[in-house]
Design an enzyme around this catalytic site. Sequence first.
Site, PDB file in Angstrom:
ATOM      1  N   HIS A  51      62.114   3.105  69.425  1.00 32.34           N
ATOM      2  CA  HIS A  51      60.842   3.494  70.018  1.00 32.34           C
ATOM      3  C   HIS A  51      59.772   3.093  68.996  1.00 32.34           C
ATOM      4  O   HIS A  51      60.062   3.005  67.796  1.00 32.34           O
ATOM      5  CB  HIS A  51      60.792   5.007  70.255  1.00 32.34           C
ATOM      6  CG  HIS A  51      61.792   5.468  71.264  1.00 32.34           C
ATOM      7  ND1 HIS A  51      62.750   6.412  71.005  1.00 32.34           N
ATOM      8  CD2 HIS A  51      61.978   5.084  72.553  1.00 32.34           C
ATOM      9  CE1 HIS A  51      63.480   6.607  72.082  1.00 32.34           C
ATOM     10  NE2 HIS A  51      63.038   5.810  73.039  1.00 32.34           N
ATOM     11  N   ASP A  54      59.717   5.452  66.222  1.00 28.10           N
ATOM     12  CA  ASP A  54      60.900   5.483  65.341  1.00 28.10           C
ATOM     13  C   ASP A  54      60.598   4.646  64.101  1.00 28.10           C
ATOM     14  O   ASP A  54      61.133   4.887  63.020  1.00 28.10           O
ATOM     15  CB  ASP A  54      62.152   4.891  66.021  1.00 28.10           C
ATOM     16  CG  ASP A  54      62.693   5.773  67.138  1.00 28.10           C
ATOM     17  OD1 ASP A  54      62.640   7.008  66.991  1.00 28.10           O
ATOM     18  OD2 ASP A  54      63.181   5.217  68.151  1.00 28.10           O
TER      19      ASP A  54
END
Length: 341
Positions: A51, A54
């Site tokens: 993501h 992340d």
Amino acid sequence: MTAKRSYRFTFGPWNISTGADPFGPPVRDEVAFAAKIAQYKKLGFDGVQFHDDDVCPFELSWPETQKAAAAVKKMLDGEGLFCEFIAPRLWEHPNTVDGAYTANDPAMRKWAVERSKRAVDVAALMGTKDVVLWLAREGTYIREAKDPVGAVGHILDAVNALLNHDKSIRILGEMKPNEPMDQAYMPTVGHFLALCYRTVDPARSGVLIESAHSILAGIDPSDDMACALWHGKLWSVHLNDQNGLKYDQDKTFASVDLRRAFNTVWVLERAGFDGCVGLDVKAMRTTKAADATKHLANSRAIFLRLVDVVRSLDVAKVEAYRAARDYEGLEMHVMDVLMGR
Ligand code: GLO
Ligand code: MG
């Protein structure tokens, strides 16, 4: 059958989890990001799915983002890993409570597109061209809440904005019929495939198909994948399994329905699928911390065992059953193969 080749395996850091669910707190300690990355190669994986946040928090300035992404990229390089894709996480921020691209408030829609553009920029920093859109909150809890016709246009506008923002990226829609929404506006792969052909660049618009999402939509994953393969638009998969129509389970690949998984591998192998084999699987809540990656290793091992099974199939025999319209015989042949005879 296509020439024998090897598959590249990927998963996301979220697939090593604490076991928290909507009804209970974590049961395993959070594994530090670097410790997760250090697991990949040991588990037989080649790349990481991220993501946007992340990699680093969305709120960072651009220079801070560049610095943070460079550090993560270095970490991956050090492990011999690549970044498969970046997916904007558009479902946790307060601005996306009413949806992202389809929120009723134009300011929130704009925010969602801007955040997604930043995710596209992060993808470039991480050395990948693939941006995945799981349209988590693009739908409704009640039909009357939004304009369902306009919603399709909003999603197309967002995809176009991203394709125009960086002419080298590809957009991969990851469709799911429900959860968290009661009903999603783009519930199936077919819905997004239709949209692909209306974007500013259909050649850069495709799909990632997740087994559990197809099953939740009442569609056999192998048929969903076959359709996207025919269109030349199956660019990644999230393999897992799902026990009927309930919450998204993300079970170990093939653990519920071995024959369904066999068909998935059969289709991917025979069509020469060359995308990454992503495993979007979740450990059971009962799993002890020491075993928190077993579901990933197991899913990969099962996939490879099924590749062996598919490759060992006697194609001429299958064709003979087909030609004779002896599907009872073909079914028993498949069952024999799956039962190890
Ligand atoms: C949830 C989705 C989710 C996505 C991930 C990457 O149901 O499968 O895990 O795959 O956010 O887009
Ligand atoms: Mg997924």
